[in-house]
Design a protein around this motif. Sequence first.
Motif, PDB file in Angstrom:
ATOM      1  N   GLY A 177       0.807  -1.217   0.000  1.00 37.98           N
ATOM      2  CA  GLY A 177       0.000   0.000   0.000  1.00 37.98           C
ATOM      3  C   GLY A 177       0.836   1.261   0.000  1.00 37.98           C
ATOM      4  O   GLY A 177       0.513   2.236  -0.696  1.00 37.98           O
ATOM      5  N   LEU A 178       1.913   1.258   0.761  1.00 36.36           N
ATOM      6  CA  LEU A 178       2.801   2.424   0.805  1.00 36.36           C
ATOM      7  C   LEU A 178       3.436   2.671  -0.556  1.00 36.36           C
ATOM      8  O   LEU A 178       3.602   3.826  -0.982  1.00 36.36           O
ATOM      9  CB  LEU A 178       3.891   2.226   1.858  1.00 36.36           C
ATOM     10  CG  LEU A 178       3.463   2.322   3.323  1.00 36.36           C
ATOM     11  CD1 LEU A 178       4.619   1.930   4.241  1.00 36.36           C
ATOM     12  CD2 LEU A 178       2.997   3.742   3.658  1.00 36.36           C
ATOM     13  N   GLN A 179       3.785   1.595  -1.243  1.00 36.49           N
ATOM     14  CA  GLN A 179       4.413   1.759  -2.553  1.00 36.49           C
ATOM     15  C   GLN A 179       3.464   2.421  -3.544  1.00 36.49           C
ATOM     16  O   GLN A 179       3.882   3.276  -4.338  1.00 36.49           O
ATOM     17  CB  GLN A 179       4.880   0.394  -3.076  1.00 36.49           C
ATOM     18  CG  GLN A 179       6.090  -0.134  -2.333  1.00 36.49           C
ATOM     19  CD  GLN A 179       6.608  -1.441  -2.891  1.00 36.49           C
ATOM     20  OE1 GLN A 179       7.771  -1.792  -2.698  1.00 36.49           O
ATOM     21  NE2 GLN A 179       5.771  -2.197  -3.572  1.00 36.49           N
ATOM     22  N   ILE A 180       2.203   2.056  -3.502  1.00 34.68           N
ATOM     23  CA  ILE A 180       1.233   2.667  -4.407  1.00 34.68           C
ATOM     24  C   ILE A 180       1.062   4.147  -4.082  1.00 34.68           C
ATOM     25  O   ILE A 180       1.067   4.999  -4.984  1.00 34.68           O
ATOM     26  CB  ILE A 180      -0.121   1.926  -4.311  1.00 34.68           C
ATOM     27  CG1 ILE A 180       0.015   0.507  -4.860  1.00 34.68           C
ATOM     28  CG2 ILE A 180      -1.199   2.702  -5.076  1.00 34.68           C
ATOM     29  CD1 ILE A 180      -1.209  -0.353  -4.655  1.00 34.68           C
ATOM     30  N   GLN A 181       0.919   4.471  -2.801  1.00 37.46           N
ATOM     31  CA  GLN A 181       0.784   5.880  -2.410  1.00 37.46           C
ATOM     32  C   GLN A 181       2.016   6.678  -2.828  1.00 37.46           C
ATOM     33  O   GLN A 181       1.905   7.819  -3.306  1.00 37.46           O
ATOM     34  CB  GLN A 181       0.601   5.983  -0.895  1.00 37.46           C
ATOM     35  CG  GLN A 181      -0.703   5.414  -0.381  1.00 37.46           C
ATOM     36  CD  GLN A 181      -0.834   5.559   1.125  1.00 37.46           C
ATOM     37  OE1 GLN A 181      -0.800   6.671   1.653  1.00 37.46           O
ATOM     38  NE2 GLN A 181      -0.976   4.445   1.819  1.00 37.46           N
ATOM     39  N   TRP A 182       3.182   6.076  -2.651  1.00 37.89           N
ATOM     40  CA  TRP A 182       4.434   6.760  -2.984  1.00 37.89           C
ATOM     41  C   TRP A 182       4.561   6.975  -4.492  1.00 37.89           C
ATOM     42  O   TRP A 182       5.033   8.027  -4.945  1.00 37.89           O
ATOM     43  CB  TRP A 182       5.608   5.933  -2.463  1.00 37.89           C
ATOM     44  CG  TRP A 182       6.947   6.504  -2.786  1.00 37.89           C
ATOM     45  CD1 TRP A 182       7.567   7.562  -2.190  1.00 37.89           C
ATOM     46  CD2 TRP A 182       7.844   6.042  -3.812  1.00 37.89           C
ATOM     47  NE1 TRP A 182       8.798   7.793  -2.766  1.00 37.89           N
ATOM     48  CE2 TRP A 182       8.993   6.861  -3.759  1.00 37.89           C
ATOM     49  CE3 TRP A 182       7.793   5.007  -4.740  1.00 37.89           C
ATOM     50  CZ2 TRP A 182      10.076   6.686  -4.619  1.00 37.89           C
ATOM     51  CZ3 TRP A 182       8.871   4.827  -5.600  1.00 37.89           C
ATOM     52  CH2 TRP A 182       9.985   5.657  -5.536  1.00 37.89           C
ATOM     53  N   LEU A 183       4.139   5.993  -5.279  1.00 33.41           N
ATOM     54  CA  LEU A 183       4.205   6.139  -6.730  1.00 33.41           C
ATOM     55  C   LEU A 183       3.298   7.255  -7.226  1.00 33.41           C
ATOM     56  O   LEU A 183       3.627   7.966  -8.169  1.00 33.41           O
ATOM     57  CB  LEU A 183       3.829   4.819  -7.413  1.00 33.41           C
ATOM     58  CG  LEU A 183       4.875   3.701  -7.353  1.00 33.41           C
ATOM     59  CD1 LEU A 183       4.272   2.391  -7.849  1.00 33.41           C
ATOM     60  CD2 LEU A 183       6.118   4.066  -8.179  1.00 33.41           C
ATOM     61  N   ILE A 184       2.146   7.408  -6.586  1.00 31.71           N
ATOM     62  CA  ILE A 184       1.208   8.459  -6.985  1.00 31.71           C
ATOM     63  C   ILE A 184       1.728   9.833  -6.599  1.00 31.71           C
ATOM     64  O   ILE A 184       1.606  10.805  -7.356  1.00 31.71           O
ATOM     65  CB  ILE A 184      -0.175   8.203  -6.354  1.00 31.71           C
ATOM     66  CG1 ILE A 184      -0.797   6.937  -6.966  1.00 31.71           C
ATOM     67  CG2 ILE A 184      -1.099   9.401  -6.563  1.00 31.71           C
ATOM     68  CD1 ILE A 184      -2.082   6.496  -6.306  1.00 31.71           C
ATOM     69  N   ASP A 185       2.330   9.928  -5.418  1.00 27.21           N
ATOM     70  CA  ASP A 185       2.866  11.208  -4.949  1.00 27.21           C
ATOM     71  C   ASP A 185       4.103  10.926  -4.103  1.00 27.21           C
ATOM     72  O   ASP A 185       3.996  10.512  -2.946  1.00 27.21           O
ATOM     73  CB  ASP A 185       1.814  11.962  -4.129  1.00 27.21           C
ATOM     74  CG  ASP A 185       2.320  13.315  -3.623  1.00 27.21           C
ATOM     75  OD1 ASP A 185       3.499  13.653  -3.905  1.00 27.21           O
ATOM     76  OD2 ASP A 185       1.551  14.017  -2.952  1.00 27.21           O
ATOM     77  N   ARG A 186       5.277  11.127  -4.689  1.00 29.77           N
ATOM     78  CA  ARG A 186       6.528  10.753  -4.017  1.00 29.77           C
ATOM     79  C   ARG A 186       6.803  11.577  -2.768  1.00 29.77           C
ATOM     80  O   ARG A 186       7.637  11.216  -1.953  1.00 29.77           O
ATOM     81  CB  ARG A 186       7.704  10.924  -5.000  1.00 29.77           C
ATOM     82  CG  ARG A 186       7.450  10.245  -6.338  1.00 29.77           C
ATOM     83  CD  ARG A 186       8.191   8.962  -6.518  1.00 29.77           C
ATOM     84  NE  ARG A 186       7.721   8.304  -7.735  1.00 29.77           N
ATOM     85  CZ  ARG A 186       8.335   8.359  -8.888  1.00 29.77           C
ATOM     86  NH1 ARG A 186       9.461   9.027  -8.992  1.00 29.77           N
ATOM     87  NH2 ARG A 186       7.856   7.722  -9.935  1.00 29.77           N
TER      88      ARG A 186
END
Length: 207
Positions: A177-186
Motif C-alpha cells: 500500500g505504501l508503494q502505491i501511495q508513494w508512486l502516486i505522490d513521491r
Amino acid sequence: MVIGEAPPSRRGPRGPYAKSEQTRKSIIDSALSVFAESGYRSGSLRTVADRVGMSEAGLLHHFPSKSALLAAVLEHRDDLTQEQFDFGSGDGRHWLRSLIDLAKYNASTPGVVELFCTLSAEATSPEHPAHQYFAERYDYTRKMARTAFEDLQSRGELRPGVDPASAAKATIALMDGLQIQWLIDRNSVDMAAEVRTYLESLVTGDI
C-alpha cells in the motif's frame, strides 16, 4: 587476491558460453529497464533487442517468448535483492531491519517499483504469465515474515496480543500500500519511516 575476483576454482565460464551468458545478462538488464519504463504489456521485445544492439530473432534465440523473458527478469530482480539484503539470518529483529532497508532502497528505484506494482495487479488473473511467480512469492514472503515474528515472540520481544501470522500479512499489505501511495505522490510518504513506525508498534524496543 584482488577484491571482486572469483577464486580460481570458482571462476565463471569462458569462451562462447561465457559470451552467451553475458548476452543473456545484457538482455535481462535491458528488459528490466524497458518493462520498468513502459510496463510489461507495452514494453516490446523489439525495444529490448534494440537496446542490446541485436535483432528480435537474436533475442528469441536466448528467450523463446516474452513471458520467458519476464520470468528471467523477475528472478534476476529477486537475486539482486537477496545479494543486497540479508533476509536469511534467522534473527527476527534483523529480518525486520532488512525490510526497512529494502523499503528505503525501493525509493531509489521508482521504475522497478512501478513495474512490480503493475505486474502484481495484472497477475491476479490466472492466465497472466507472472501469476504463478507472484503466488509463490507472496506465499514465501508470508512464511518468512511469520517466521521472523515467531522468533521475536519466542524471545519475548513481540508485544502481547500480536499474532505472528496476522502481523506477517499486515506487514506485506502495508509495504504494498505504501508503494502505491508513494508512486502516486513521491512527497506524500516516507516508506522506510512508515514501515519502521509500524514494526516498532509490534515489538518491544527499537528496531
